[in-house]
Design a protein around this motif. Structure first.
Motif, PDB file in Angstrom:
ATOM      1  N   GLY A 195       0.824  -1.196   0.000  1.00  0.00           N
ATOM      2  CA  GLY A 195       0.000   0.000   0.000  1.00  0.00           C
ATOM      3  C   GLY A 195       0.865   1.255   0.000  1.00  0.00           C
ATOM      4  O   GLY A 195       0.624   2.203  -0.762  1.00  0.00           O
ATOM      5  N   THR A 196       1.899   1.256   0.852  1.00  0.00           N
ATOM      6  CA  THR A 196       2.829   2.386   0.914  1.00  0.00           C
ATOM      7  C   THR A 196       3.603   2.530  -0.389  1.00  0.00           C
ATOM      8  O   THR A 196       3.783   3.641  -0.905  1.00  0.00           O
ATOM      9  N   VAL A 197       4.050   1.375  -0.922  1.00  0.00           N
ATOM     10  CA  VAL A 197       4.802   1.399  -2.174  1.00  0.00           C
ATOM     11  C   VAL A 197       3.961   1.978  -3.303  1.00  0.00           C
ATOM     12  O   VAL A 197       4.420   2.820  -4.085  1.00  0.00           O
ATOM     13  N   LEU A 198       2.710   1.557  -3.393  1.00  0.00           N
ATOM     14  CA  LEU A 198       1.837   2.040  -4.465  1.00  0.00           C
ATOM     15  C   LEU A 198       1.545   3.532  -4.322  1.00  0.00           C
ATOM     16  O   LEU A 198       1.374   4.233  -5.317  1.00  0.00           O
ATOM     17  N   LEU A 199       1.485   4.016  -3.085  1.00  0.00           N
ATOM     18  CA  LEU A 199       1.296   5.460  -2.887  1.00  0.00           C
ATOM     19  C   LEU A 199       2.497   6.235  -3.434  1.00  0.00           C
ATOM     20  O   LEU A 199       2.336   7.281  -4.072  1.00  0.00           O
ATOM     21  N   TYR A 200       3.703   5.694  -3.191  1.00  0.00           N
ATOM     22  CA  TYR A 200       4.900   6.325  -3.741  1.00  0.00           C
ATOM     23  C   TYR A 200       4.888   6.280  -5.264  1.00  0.00           C
ATOM     24  O   TYR A 200       5.243   7.259  -5.939  1.00  0.00           O
ATOM     25  N   VAL A 201       4.487   5.133  -5.817  1.00  0.00           N
ATOM     26  CA  VAL A 201       4.426   4.992  -7.279  1.00  0.00           C
ATOM     27  C   VAL A 201       3.454   6.007  -7.864  1.00  0.00           C
ATOM     28  O   VAL A 201       3.745   6.657  -8.880  1.00  0.00           O
ATOM     29  N   LEU A 202       2.296   6.143  -7.223  1.00  0.00           N
ATOM     30  CA  LEU A 202       1.309   7.116  -7.685  1.00  0.00           C
ATOM     31  C   LEU A 202       1.854   8.533  -7.599  1.00  0.00           C
ATOM     32  O   LEU A 202       1.689   9.343  -8.532  1.00  0.00           O
ATOM     33  N   GLY A 203       2.525   8.815  -6.489  1.00  0.00           N
ATOM     34  CA  GLY A 203       3.108  10.149  -6.331  1.00  0.00           C
ATOM     35  C   GLY A 203       4.161  10.438  -7.387  1.00  0.00           C
ATOM     36  O   GLY A 203       4.225  11.547  -7.936  1.00  0.00           O
ATOM     37  N   ILE A 204       4.977   9.432  -7.692  1.00  0.00           N
ATOM     38  CA  ILE A 204       6.009   9.592  -8.714  1.00  0.00           C
ATOM     39  C   ILE A 204       5.372   9.801 -10.084  1.00  0.00           C
ATOM     40  O   ILE A 204       5.809  10.649 -10.875  1.00  0.00           O
ATOM     41  N   ALA A 205       4.313   9.028 -10.376  1.00  0.00           N
ATOM     42  CA  ALA A 205       3.623   9.167 -11.668  1.00  0.00           C
ATOM     43  C   ALA A 205       3.050  10.567 -11.830  1.00  0.00           C
ATOM     44  O   ALA A 205       3.169  11.187 -12.904  1.00  0.00           O
TER      45      ALA A 205
END
Length: 239
Positions: A195-205
């Motif tokens: 969940g945390t990783v995907l939030l970072y991925v979304l933020g990076i995108a």
């Protein structure tokens, strides 16, 4: 009968002088680009050699870092732009989009490193190489894009192109993190929870989209006068 120059037309000598100045400027910019390309390649190769001196190097890990990949891609794209200018050709839409993309990637690299990663353990041990890859080359690519008038306005409908490479890179990183456990940056570590990783991925995108939009908008700037033939191929497509 003697041919006359139509009223209002520039004198041939003046036109030739203008063309000469344009070619001189193009060659100068191309030379500067090649200097930064060479410096970046030396920085990457020196970092690889320095890492190898301190122990075995897994090339899939070393070249798996977004910083390394984006700097290498930037060197290839900027080098291509330099050679294109040296041979007197206009930049096509593919090269223009590639330049906009690598400018976006390198700006994001500089932002992420200097706000999230600077000071953390690991990373590039050679201080001068670290400065080139995380500060100087990204800054030059941004200034080159903004100041050098050899590009025409890019349509925002093509902004999605900027996201292609980061999406593929993130997919590979997440796959490796789930299989062999290797991740290039701590915020991709699966142990922190997907969940945390995907939030970072979304933020990076979202960061890539935001920076890419600024880069596309900057293509509309005309801080310096551009020769009419520069970027003509792009103008045909982007218009």
């Amino acid at each position: 009968m003697t041919a006359r120059t139509p009223p209002g037309s520039p004198a041939p000598a003046a036109g030739n002088a203008g063309a000469t100045r344009t070619r001189t400027t193009e060659r100068t910019v191309a030379g500067i680009r090649l200097v930064f390309v060479l410096a970046t390649l030396v920085a990457v190769l020196s970092t690889f050699a320095d890492t190898a001196e301190r122990g075995p190097v897994n090339p899939f890990n070393f070249f798996g870092y977004f910083t390394i990949q984006s700097n290498l891609l930037g060197a290839v794209v900027l080098g291509t732009a330099a050679v294109t200018a040296l041979v007197g050709r206009s930049q096509g839409i593919v090269l223009q989009l590639a330049r906009a993309s690598i400018t976006t990637y390198l700006v994001v690299v500089a932002l992420v490193y200097n706000t999230l990663l600077s000071g953390l353990a690991g990373g590039v041990e050679l201080a001068w190489a670290n400065t080139i890859m995380h500060v100087l080359f990204p800054l030059y690519c941004l200034l080159d894009w903004v100041l050098v008038p050899d590009r025409t306005p890019l349509p925002f409908r093509l902004l999605w192109v900027v996201e292609l490479y980061p999406i593929v890179w993130c997919a590979v990183v997440l796959l490796r993190g789930a299989t062999d456990g290797w991740v290039p940056y701590p915020f991709f570590d699966p142990s922190s929870g997907y969940g945390t990783v995907l939030l970072y991925v979304l933020g990076i995108a979202l960061t890539f989209i935001a920076v890419g939009a600024i880069v596309f908008a900057a293509s509309r700037l005309r801080l310096f006068r551009s020769d009419a033939r520069l970027g003509a191929q792009v103008g045909d497509v982007a218009g």
